[in-house]
Design an enzyme around this catalytic site. Sequence first.
Site, mmCIF file in Angstrom:
data_model
loop_
_atom_site.group_PDB
_atom_site.id
_atom_site.type_symbol
_atom_site.label_atom_id
_atom_site.label_comp_id
_atom_site.label_asym_id
_atom_site.label_seq_id
_atom_site.Cartn_x
_atom_site.Cartn_y
_atom_site.Cartn_z
ATOM 1 N N SER A 24 0.682 -1.311 0.115
ATOM 2 C CA SER A 24 -0.173 0.063 0.158
ATOM 3 C C SER A 24 0.814 1.258 0.096
ATOM 4 O O SER A 24 1.698 1.532 0.822
ATOM 5 C CB SER A 24 -0.955 0.068 1.034
ATOM 6 O OG SER A 24 -1.667 1.396 1.240
ATOM 7 N N VAL A 66 7.224 2.135 3.976
ATOM 8 C CA VAL A 66 8.171 1.808 3.316
ATOM 9 C C VAL A 66 7.766 1.746 1.755
ATOM 10 O O VAL A 66 8.623 1.881 1.131
ATOM 11 C CB VAL A 66 8.468 0.259 3.747
ATOM 12 C CG1 VAL A 66 9.158 -0.396 2.698
ATOM 13 C CG2 VAL A 66 8.781 0.270 5.333
ATOM 14 N N CYS A 67 6.602 1.728 1.597
ATOM 15 C CA CYS A 67 5.885 1.510 0.169
ATOM 16 C C CYS A 67 6.184 2.977 -0.351
ATOM 17 O O CYS A 67 6.364 3.391 -1.419
ATOM 18 C CB CYS A 67 4.376 1.299 0.001
ATOM 19 S SG CYS A 67 4.246 -0.510 0.537
ATOM 20 N N SER A 68 5.909 4.005 0.670
ATOM 21 C CA SER A 68 6.028 5.507 0.116
ATOM 22 C C SER A 68 7.582 5.669 -0.303
ATOM 23 O O SER A 68 7.812 6.403 -1.324
ATOM 24 C CB SER A 68 5.506 6.253 1.266
ATOM 25 O OG SER A 68 5.549 7.787 1.093
ATOM 26 N N THR A 85 8.440 4.092 -3.625
ATOM 27 C CA THR A 85 7.882 4.592 -4.806
ATOM 28 C C THR A 85 8.704 5.932 -4.911
ATOM 29 O O THR A 85 8.942 6.230 -6.365
ATOM 30 C CB THR A 85 6.282 4.590 -4.451
ATOM 31 O OG1 THR A 85 6.021 3.376 -4.453
ATOM 32 C CG2 THR A 85 5.734 5.135 -6.103
#
Length: 169
Positions: free
Chosen positions: A56, A61-63, A66
């Site tokens: 998500s 971490v995904c932020s 990306t």
Amino acid sequence: MNTPKITFNGLAVSLSGHTLQIGDKAPSFQLVGNSLEPVSSDRFAGRVLVISCVPSLDTPVCSLETRRFNQEAAALPGDVTILTVSRDLPFAQARWCAANGIKQVLTASDYRNFGFAQDYGVLLEDLGLLTRAVFIVDKQGIIRYIQFVPEVTQEPDYKEVLAEIQKVL
């Protein structure tokens, strides 16, 4: 490649879907873009495609991942596309991209039917999310690199991904 062993916060989780190998033809896919438009694998024919799978975008971490790929994409040739795939709703992806200045990475959602998740073997069964993984597909549609991050809460090995992109060019 055997089904990778993945943990989420240190606990073993199960992956569902096909186990892909380097050298396999990349499965075709139909995702949903930020404006609800279809994002099809056909769109990337003749390009190097880096697929970054994340649980998500609204998680730290995904932020980070990306945003890092967005920075790295600026230095890549024009025939390379980085596509981040999650199960976030397209509206949430659009909001997140606008808030974070994401211009170099395309985001798309697999929220409708898990088709992408199953075909790429990245579905975290118990969570209904995608595991953290990176695939590099060459201009002929062949998978040239696969990285499953063993602990979902950690970032991928960017240095390795970037080196593998250079090998495919």
